[in-house]
Motif scaffolding. Sequence first.
Motif, PDB file in Angstrom:
ATOM      1  N   LYS A   7     -28.979-132.457   8.006  1.00 14.72           N
ATOM      2  CA  LYS A   7     -28.438-133.130   6.825  1.00 14.72           C
ATOM      3  C   LYS A   7     -26.923-133.249   6.986  1.00 14.72           C
ATOM      4  O   LYS A   7     -26.276-132.392   7.573  1.00 14.72           O
ATOM      5  CB  LYS A   7     -28.762-132.355   5.551  1.00 14.72           C
ATOM      6  N   SER A   8     -26.361-134.297   6.442  1.00 16.00           N
ATOM      7  CA  SER A   8     -24.915-134.479   6.536  1.00 16.00           C
ATOM      8  C   SER A   8     -24.219-133.778   5.363  1.00 16.00           C
ATOM      9  O   SER A   8     -24.825-133.509   4.335  1.00 16.00           O
ATOM     10  CB  SER A   8     -24.561-135.964   6.551  1.00 16.00           C
ATOM     11  N   PHE A   9     -22.959-133.490   5.544  1.00 17.55           N
ATOM     12  CA  PHE A   9     -22.160-132.844   4.508  1.00 17.55           C
ATOM     13  C   PHE A   9     -21.535-133.939   3.655  1.00 17.55           C
ATOM     14  O   PHE A   9     -20.882-134.842   4.177  1.00 17.55           O
ATOM     15  CB  PHE A   9     -21.077-131.976   5.157  1.00 17.55           C
ATOM     16  N   SER A  10     -21.703-133.882   2.358  1.00 18.07           N
ATOM     17  CA  SER A  10     -21.207-134.912   1.449  1.00 18.07           C
ATOM     18  C   SER A  10     -19.832-134.567   0.878  1.00 18.07           C
ATOM     19  O   SER A  10     -18.887-135.338   1.004  1.00 18.07           O
ATOM     20  CB  SER A  10     -22.201-135.109   0.307  1.00 18.07           C
ATOM     21  N   HIS A  11     -19.739-133.419   0.200  1.00 17.34           N
ATOM     22  CA  HIS A  11     -18.478-133.054  -0.437  1.00 17.34           C
ATOM     23  C   HIS A  11     -18.464-131.571  -0.769  1.00 17.34           C
ATOM     24  O   HIS A  11     -19.483-130.896  -0.675  1.00 17.34           O
ATOM     25  CB  HIS A  11     -18.241-133.883  -1.702  1.00 17.34           C
ATOM     26  N   TRP A  32      -5.351-136.525   2.460  1.00 17.07           N
ATOM     27  CA  TRP A  32      -6.630-137.018   1.959  1.00 17.07           C
ATOM     28  C   TRP A  32      -6.403-138.172   0.994  1.00 17.07           C
ATOM     29  O   TRP A  32      -5.415-138.223   0.276  1.00 17.07           O
ATOM     30  CB  TRP A  32      -7.414-135.895   1.305  1.00 17.07           C
ATOM     31  N   TYR A  33      -7.344-139.098   1.001  1.00 12.39           N
ATOM     32  CA  TYR A  33      -7.282-140.270   0.135  1.00 12.39           C
ATOM     33  C   TYR A  33      -7.696-139.902  -1.285  1.00 12.39           C
ATOM     34  O   TYR A  33      -8.709-139.243  -1.475  1.00 12.39           O
ATOM     35  CB  TYR A  33      -8.234-141.357   0.633  1.00 12.39           C
ATOM     36  N   VAL A  34      -6.932-140.368  -2.252  1.00  9.08           N
ATOM     37  CA  VAL A  34      -7.324-140.201  -3.647  1.00  9.08           C
ATOM     38  C   VAL A  34      -8.248-141.361  -3.970  1.00  9.08           C
ATOM     39  O   VAL A  34      -7.830-142.526  -3.945  1.00  9.08           O
ATOM     40  CB  VAL A  34      -6.104-140.195  -4.594  1.00  9.08           C
ATOM     41  N   ILE A  35      -9.510-141.057  -4.243  1.00 10.35           N
ATOM     42  CA  ILE A  35     -10.455-142.125  -4.553  1.00 10.35           C
ATOM     43  C   ILE A  35     -10.747-142.214  -6.052  1.00 10.35           C
ATOM     44  O   ILE A  35     -11.273-143.208  -6.503  1.00 10.35           O
ATOM     45  CB  ILE A  35     -11.761-142.002  -3.728  1.00 10.35           C
ATOM     46  N   MET A  36     -10.374-141.174  -6.802  1.00 14.23           N
ATOM     47  CA  MET A  36     -10.418-141.234  -8.259  1.00 14.23           C
ATOM     48  C   MET A  36      -9.317-140.333  -8.794  1.00 14.23           C
ATOM     49  O   MET A  36      -9.327-139.121  -8.562  1.00 14.23           O
ATOM     50  CB  MET A  36     -11.764-140.778  -8.831  1.00 14.23           C
ATOM     51  N   GLU A  37      -8.354-140.933  -9.450  1.00 11.50           N
ATOM     52  CA  GLU A  37      -7.242-140.176 -10.042  1.00 11.50           C
ATOM     53  C   GLU A  37      -7.795-139.179 -11.059  1.00 11.50           C
ATOM     54  O   GLU A  37      -8.913-139.348 -11.561  1.00 11.50           O
ATOM     55  CB  GLU A  37      -6.270-141.134 -10.737  1.00 11.50           C
ATOM     56  N   PRO A  38      -7.002-138.153 -11.389  1.00 14.41           N
ATOM     57  CA  PRO A  38      -7.469-137.188 -12.394  1.00 14.41           C
ATOM     58  C   PRO A  38      -7.880-137.877 -13.690  1.00 14.41           C
ATOM     59  O   PRO A  38      -7.206-138.784 -14.168  1.00 14.41           O
ATOM     60  CB  PRO A  38      -6.248-136.297 -12.617  1.00 14.41           C
ATOM     61  N   SER A  70     -10.966-137.901  -0.510  1.00 12.85           N
ATOM     62  CA  SER A  70     -11.812-138.030   0.665  1.00 12.85           C
ATOM     63  C   SER A  70     -11.004-137.733   1.911  1.00 12.85           C
ATOM     64  O   SER A  70      -9.842-138.139   2.025  1.00 12.85           O
ATOM     65  CB  SER A  70     -12.390-139.447   0.748  1.00 12.85           C
ATOM     66  N   THR A  71     -11.627-137.047   2.849  1.00 15.82           N
ATOM     67  CA  THR A  71     -11.007-136.783   4.144  1.00 15.82           C
ATOM     68  C   THR A  71     -11.116-138.029   5.015  1.00 15.82           C
ATOM     69  O   THR A  71     -11.796-138.988   4.666  1.00 15.82           O
ATOM     70  CB  THR A  71     -11.693-135.596   4.848  1.00 15.82           C
ATOM     71  N   SER A  72     -10.492-138.005   6.182  1.00 15.94           N
ATOM     72  CA  SER A  72     -10.532-139.171   7.070  1.00 15.94           C
ATOM     73  C   SER A  72     -11.936-139.485   7.558  1.00 15.94           C
ATOM     74  O   SER A  72     -12.230-140.622   7.917  1.00 15.94           O
ATOM     75  CB  SER A  72      -9.606-138.952   8.267  1.00 15.94           C
ATOM     76  N   ASP A  73     -12.821-138.490   7.577  1.00 19.15           N
ATOM     77  CA  ASP A  73     -14.195-138.728   8.039  1.00 19.15           C
ATOM     78  C   ASP A  73     -15.177-138.885   6.880  1.00 19.15           C
ATOM     79  O   ASP A  73     -16.387-138.785   7.061  1.00 19.15           O
ATOM     80  CB  ASP A  73     -14.651-137.633   9.006  1.00 19.15           C
ATOM     81  N   GLY A  74     -14.668-139.161   5.683  1.00 18.61           N
ATOM     82  CA  GLY A  74     -15.524-139.495   4.560  1.00 18.61           C
ATOM     83  C   GLY A  74     -16.114-138.331   3.800  1.00 18.61           C
ATOM     84  O   GLY A  74     -16.963-138.529   2.934  1.00 18.61           O
ATOM     85  N   ILE A  75     -15.681-137.111   4.067  1.00 19.27           N
ATOM     86  CA  ILE A  75     -16.152-135.951   3.307  1.00 19.27           C
ATOM     87  C   ILE A  75     -15.384-135.911   1.989  1.00 19.27           C
ATOM     88  O   ILE A  75     -14.157-136.004   1.963  1.00 19.27           O
ATOM     89  CB  ILE A  75     -15.950-134.637   4.092  1.00 19.27           C
ATOM     90  N   GLY A  76     -16.106-135.767   0.907  1.00 21.76           N
ATOM     91  CA  GLY A  76     -15.485-135.750  -0.404  1.00 21.76           C
ATOM     92  C   GLY A  76     -14.959-134.384  -0.781  1.00 21.76           C
ATOM     93  O   GLY A  76     -15.508-133.352  -0.407  1.00 21.76           O
ATOM     94  N   VAL A  77     -13.875-134.391  -1.539  1.00 22.46           N
ATOM     95  CA  VAL A  77     -13.299-133.168  -2.111  1.00 22.46           C
ATOM     96  C   VAL A  77     -13.169-133.438  -3.603  1.00 22.46           C
ATOM     97  O   VAL A  77     -12.396-134.300  -4.028  1.00 22.46           O
ATOM     98  CB  VAL A  77     -11.936-132.820  -1.483  1.00 22.46           C
ATOM     99  N   GLU A  78     -13.968-132.701  -4.375  1.00 20.82           N
ATOM    100  CA  GLU A  78     -14.021-132.871  -5.823  1.00 20.82           C
ATOM    101  C   GLU A  78     -13.208-131.735  -6.437  1.00 20.82           C
ATOM    102  O   GLU A  78     -13.525-130.566  -6.237  1.00 20.82           O
ATOM    103  CB  GLU A  78     -15.487-132.797  -6.245  1.00 20.82           C
ATOM    104  N   LEU A  79     -12.149-132.086  -7.142  1.00 16.64           N
ATOM    105  CA  LEU A  79     -11.288-131.083  -7.766  1.00 16.64           C
ATOM    106  C   LEU A  79     -11.606-131.000  -9.253  1.00 16.64           C
ATOM    107  O   LEU A  79     -11.709-132.021  -9.938  1.00 16.64           O
ATOM    108  CB  LEU A  79      -9.815-131.456  -7.573  1.00 16.64           C
ATOM    109  N   PHE A  80     -11.752-129.765  -9.738  1.00 20.35           N
ATOM    110  CA  PHE A  80     -12.024-129.494 -11.146  1.00 20.35           C
ATOM    111  C   PHE A  80     -10.896-128.638 -11.710  1.00 20.35           C
ATOM    112  O   PHE A  80     -10.386-127.742 -11.027  1.00 20.35           O
ATOM    113  CB  PHE A  80     -13.316-128.683 -11.306  1.00 20.35           C
ATOM    114  N   CYS A  81     -10.553-128.861 -12.966  1.00 17.35           N
ATOM    115  CA  CYS A  81      -9.604-128.004 -13.669  1.00 17.35           C
ATOM    116  C   CYS A  81     -10.138-127.806 -15.088  1.00 17.35           C
ATOM    117  O   CYS A  81     -10.246-128.757 -15.860  1.00 17.35           O
ATOM    118  CB  CYS A  81      -8.217-128.637 -13.702  1.00 17.35           C
TER     119      CYS A  81
END
Length: 168
Positions: A7-11, A32-38, A70-81
């Motif tokens: 399975k691939s790694f999503s985020h 990393w690319y911001v794909i959705m602002e806070p 998102s990282t350069s290879d498309g892995i998502g990083v979801e930040l929560f506060c």
Amino acid sequence: MKNQYPKSFSHIGLTVPNIKEAVKFYSEVMGWYVIMEPSTIKKEAETAIGQMCIDVFGNEWETFEIAHLSTSDGIGVELFCFPHGVKEAPAFNPFNTGLFHFCIQDPNIEELVAKIVAAGGKQRMPIRSYYPNDKPYQMCYVEDPFGIVFEVYTHSYELTYSSGAYAK
């Protein structure tokens, strides 16, 4: 067995104490690319995201902030506060069950580690070589400015370990 494939790694989801500072660190230092602002999510069963968050977090919350990178290879990083969450990183204890760290890759490890430290993070160890006399594979554990521990590799995981990093 049927359908046996990796399975691939999503985020990965990270809880941070300040969403704007975290987006700044991860976009400026890590690139990393911001794909959705806070944005703010409200507890409301009428929306799909509101209902999903109630399913995940239960009913003991009203709002929280979220951002997606998102990282350069498309892995998502979801930040929560979360406004009422503990704002200190948990004690570093890799011996307990749970997420220990994540790892990113950059061939210029010295420069990246220096940028992390300059941005308020920490270098937890010297940069180490897996094959000191043979190959340029290096690694280092660091922390972001919020105390989240992660690792930096110079080469891919597959390349590093398929070469027998611990064996001679």
